[in-house]
Each structure stands twice: as structure tokens, then as C-alpha cells.
Design an enzyme around this catalytic site. Structure first.
Site, PDB file in Angstrom:
ATOM      1  N   TYR A  18     -14.875  18.752  -5.790  1.00 41.65           N
ATOM      2  CA  TYR A  18     -13.604  18.291  -5.231  1.00 41.65           C
ATOM      3  C   TYR A  18     -12.436  19.053  -5.853  1.00 41.65           C
ATOM      4  O   TYR A  18     -11.549  19.534  -5.153  1.00 41.65           O
ATOM      5  CB  TYR A  18     -13.435  16.786  -5.462  1.00 41.65           C
ATOM      6  CG  TYR A  18     -12.064  16.289  -5.067  1.00 41.65           C
ATOM      7  CD1 TYR A  18     -11.798  15.938  -3.754  1.00 41.65           C
ATOM      8  CD2 TYR A  18     -11.035  16.219  -5.999  1.00 41.65           C
ATOM      9  CE1 TYR A  18     -10.537  15.517  -3.383  1.00 41.65           C
ATOM     10  CE2 TYR A  18      -9.772  15.808  -5.636  1.00 41.65           C
ATOM     11  CZ  TYR A  18      -9.526  15.454  -4.327  1.00 41.65           C
ATOM     12  OH  TYR A  18      -8.271  15.057  -3.958  1.00 41.65           O
ATOM     13  N   HIS A  22      -9.744  21.737  -4.029  1.00 37.94           N
ATOM     14  CA  HIS A  22      -8.326  21.398  -3.931  1.00 37.94           C
ATOM     15  C   HIS A  22      -7.433  22.234  -4.855  1.00 37.94           C
ATOM     16  O   HIS A  22      -6.236  22.011  -4.920  1.00 37.94           O
ATOM     17  CB  HIS A  22      -8.128  19.906  -4.183  1.00 37.94           C
ATOM     18  CG  HIS A  22      -8.612  19.069  -3.049  1.00 37.94           C
ATOM     19  ND1 HIS A  22      -9.941  18.748  -2.891  1.00 37.94           N
ATOM     20  CD2 HIS A  22      -7.965  18.521  -2.001  1.00 37.94           C
ATOM     21  CE1 HIS A  22     -10.081  18.026  -1.802  1.00 37.94           C
ATOM     22  NE2 HIS A  22      -8.899  17.874  -1.242  1.00 37.94           N
TER      23      HIS A  22
END
Length: 70
Positions: A18, A22
Site C-alpha cells: 500500500y 501511494h
């Protein structure tokens, strides 16, 4: 303007994935958010808990955009 707050929990073992995804937002994604009426968006991660806060023109338009991403 409408304000939106969401919470989610990352799947076990997916935190690093994740974070990597990002670290850099794709220009196409940012343009899509602008077209969807996003004025502000903030993401916070604490442990495996994700918090999102956004200010959008119209919640229905924003939700329709998110559904196309999923």
C-alpha cells in the site's frame, strides 16, 4: 461542497505494498480526482488502519468515479 470521511483496514501483510503504491500518484489519477470534483483529499495510515478525509463538489459524482476505479 460535501465532506467525506472513510476508514478502512489494510489486509494483513499488505501495508508495504500500500505504501509503495501511494508514494507517487499517477497524473491520470490526479486528473480523474479533479474531474470528479475533489478539492482536498488527505490519507492517514496508522498501523493497518487507513483514514481518508476529502472535500468534494458532489458526493454522488465522487462515488461514481471511485466505483470505476475498483
Amino acid at each position: 461542497m460535501e465532506r467525506l470521511a472513510l476508514t478502512a483496514r489494510l489486509r494483513p501483510g499488505k501495508k508495504e505494498e500500500y505504501i509503495k503504491a501511494h508514494d507517487e500518484f499517477w497524473p491520470e489519477l490526479m486528473q480523474g480526482f479533479k474531474r470528479a470534483g475533489v478539492h482536498e483529499m488527505y490519507l492517514f495510515l496508522r498501523g493497518n488502519n487507513l483514514f481518508l478525509y476529502a472535500v468534494v463538489e458532489n458526493l454522488k459524482t465522487f462515488n461514481n468515479y471511485l466505483q470505476r476505479l475498483i
